[in-house]
Motif scaffolding. Sequence first.
Motif, PDB file in Angstrom:
ATOM      1  N   GLN A  43      -3.313  -4.424  11.070  1.00 46.80           N
ATOM      2  CA  GLN A  43      -2.903  -3.582  12.091  1.00 46.80           C
ATOM      3  C   GLN A  43      -3.748  -2.665  12.219  1.00 46.80           C
ATOM      4  O   GLN A  43      -3.866  -1.581  14.079  1.00 46.80           O
ATOM      5  N   ILE A  44      -4.145  -1.813  11.720  1.00 49.19           N
ATOM      6  CA  ILE A  44      -5.319  -0.624  11.837  1.00 49.19           C
ATOM      7  C   ILE A  44      -5.946  -0.615  12.788  1.00 49.19           C
ATOM      8  O   ILE A  44      -6.867   0.034  12.960  1.00 49.19           O
ATOM      9  N   LEU A  45      -6.654  -1.500  12.150  1.00 54.66           N
ATOM     10  CA  LEU A  45      -8.238  -1.766  12.410  1.00 54.66           C
ATOM     11  C   LEU A  45      -7.697  -2.414  14.131  1.00 54.66           C
ATOM     12  O   LEU A  45      -8.724  -2.510  15.249  1.00 54.66           O
ATOM     13  N   SER A  90      -8.054   5.462   4.037  1.00 56.65           N
ATOM     14  CA  SER A  90      -5.958   5.365   3.516  1.00 56.65           C
ATOM     15  C   SER A  90      -5.448   3.942   3.843  1.00 56.65           C
ATOM     16  O   SER A  90      -4.404   3.727   3.439  1.00 56.65           O
ATOM     17  N   ILE A  91      -6.817   3.220   3.922  1.00 54.61           N
ATOM     18  CA  ILE A  91      -5.703   1.734   4.235  1.00 54.61           C
ATOM     19  C   ILE A  91      -5.754   1.410   2.776  1.00 54.61           C
ATOM     20  O   ILE A  91      -6.828   1.251   2.219  1.00 54.61           O
ATOM     21  N   PRO A  92      -4.356   1.070   2.323  1.00 50.03           N
ATOM     22  CA  PRO A  92      -4.352   0.647   1.504  1.00 50.03           C
ATOM     23  C   PRO A  92      -4.850  -1.119   0.831  1.00 50.03           C
ATOM     24  O   PRO A  92      -5.131  -1.409   1.440  1.00 50.03           O
ATOM     25  N   TYR A 116     -15.163  -1.053   7.529  1.00 45.51           N
ATOM     26  CA  TYR A 116     -14.713  -1.731   6.863  1.00 45.51           C
ATOM     27  C   TYR A 116     -15.576  -2.928   6.659  1.00 45.51           C
ATOM     28  O   TYR A 116     -15.068  -3.115   5.341  1.00 45.51           O
ATOM     29  N   ASP A 117     -15.937  -3.206   7.027  1.00 44.10           N
ATOM     30  CA  ASP A 117     -17.116  -4.519   7.201  1.00 44.10           C
ATOM     31  C   ASP A 117     -17.590  -3.476   5.686  1.00 44.10           C
ATOM     32  O   ASP A 117     -18.092  -4.923   4.905  1.00 44.10           O
TER      33      ASP A 117
END
Length: 331
Positions: free
Chosen positions: A308-310, A106-108, A320-321
């Motif tokens: 912010q999400i991380l 969901s992370i844009p 993410y990485d």
Amino acid sequence: MKKLVISALAVAAASFIITGCGGDSKQIVRLSHSQIETHPDHIGAQAFKKVVESKLGDKFEVQIFPNATLGANEKVLELIKQGSVQYLVVSTANIESFDKLYSLFSIPYLFTSEEAYNKFISDPKVMEQLGVNSKTNGFTPVTAYTAGTRNFYSKTPIKSVADLQGKKFRVQAGPVNVAMMQAFGAAATPMSFGEVYSALQQSVIDGAENNELALTDQKHGEITKYYTYDLHQMCPDLLVASNAFLDKLTPEERKVFDEAATASQKAEFDAWNAAIADAKKKATDMGVQFITVDVNEFRNKVLPLHEQILGETPALKPLYDAATAANAAAQ
């Protein structure tokens, strides 16, 4: 209607075994999804069924339930955890409330290209990382289906971020999606996918965001005539399996079911590419205009959300990485 659905679920939960003419019994394997029978998800499910029954047809029969026949995905997830449904095709956005790791997608603007995204979701190691909490969740992700890119479509043209200001858009449930729309200056209106057509028709919302198939399969293109390629999200559908079912399989049976999952992914990917080309042609015939924009203008508005999400969910950092590495490899 509610009584009929409850009755159907009761039957589905109770009847695990069927008996053939010769007295041999087979276990019913229920695979649920919320799409129509021509959707790539259904084609992937059919490929899954074909592999399982070609190799284990004497033991298992796969029954596919499309069109959310067994209920909304959130409800079926509960049936998955109980073991009364064995497989479900579900968007990662629908699983966020069970496990924050699934909010990764969901992370844009997590991905910079579809090539990077497709490579990432096809990596078995990614599935393993996503499923690290499977024992607690009660289900295991076994493969991912592409759902293309999510873009805005509306009754009025969206050519820049300014065109989103003050507008109401349907988004999938989840705090990340709400935060994304706020960053764009628009209002997020989470609702069931099946409610979107009437909400657009009645001007409860000004637009929505999804892939091109929503224009044709759900007929949203009858109302919204502008589709903008801002590429804000790439969220896969996952084929998840009930741990209650998987734990009872022999190693040889589990191998076949995993092979079926891999085959279903390939079938879905191939069907997706063909379906998108067809949907764009049909949508154009419906009068939909496709708009290309400066993606970086949209991306820059929401990039602060990444940190912010991380910060809120540090467990996302390894995945993410890995997504960032996939982006670099695809350049």
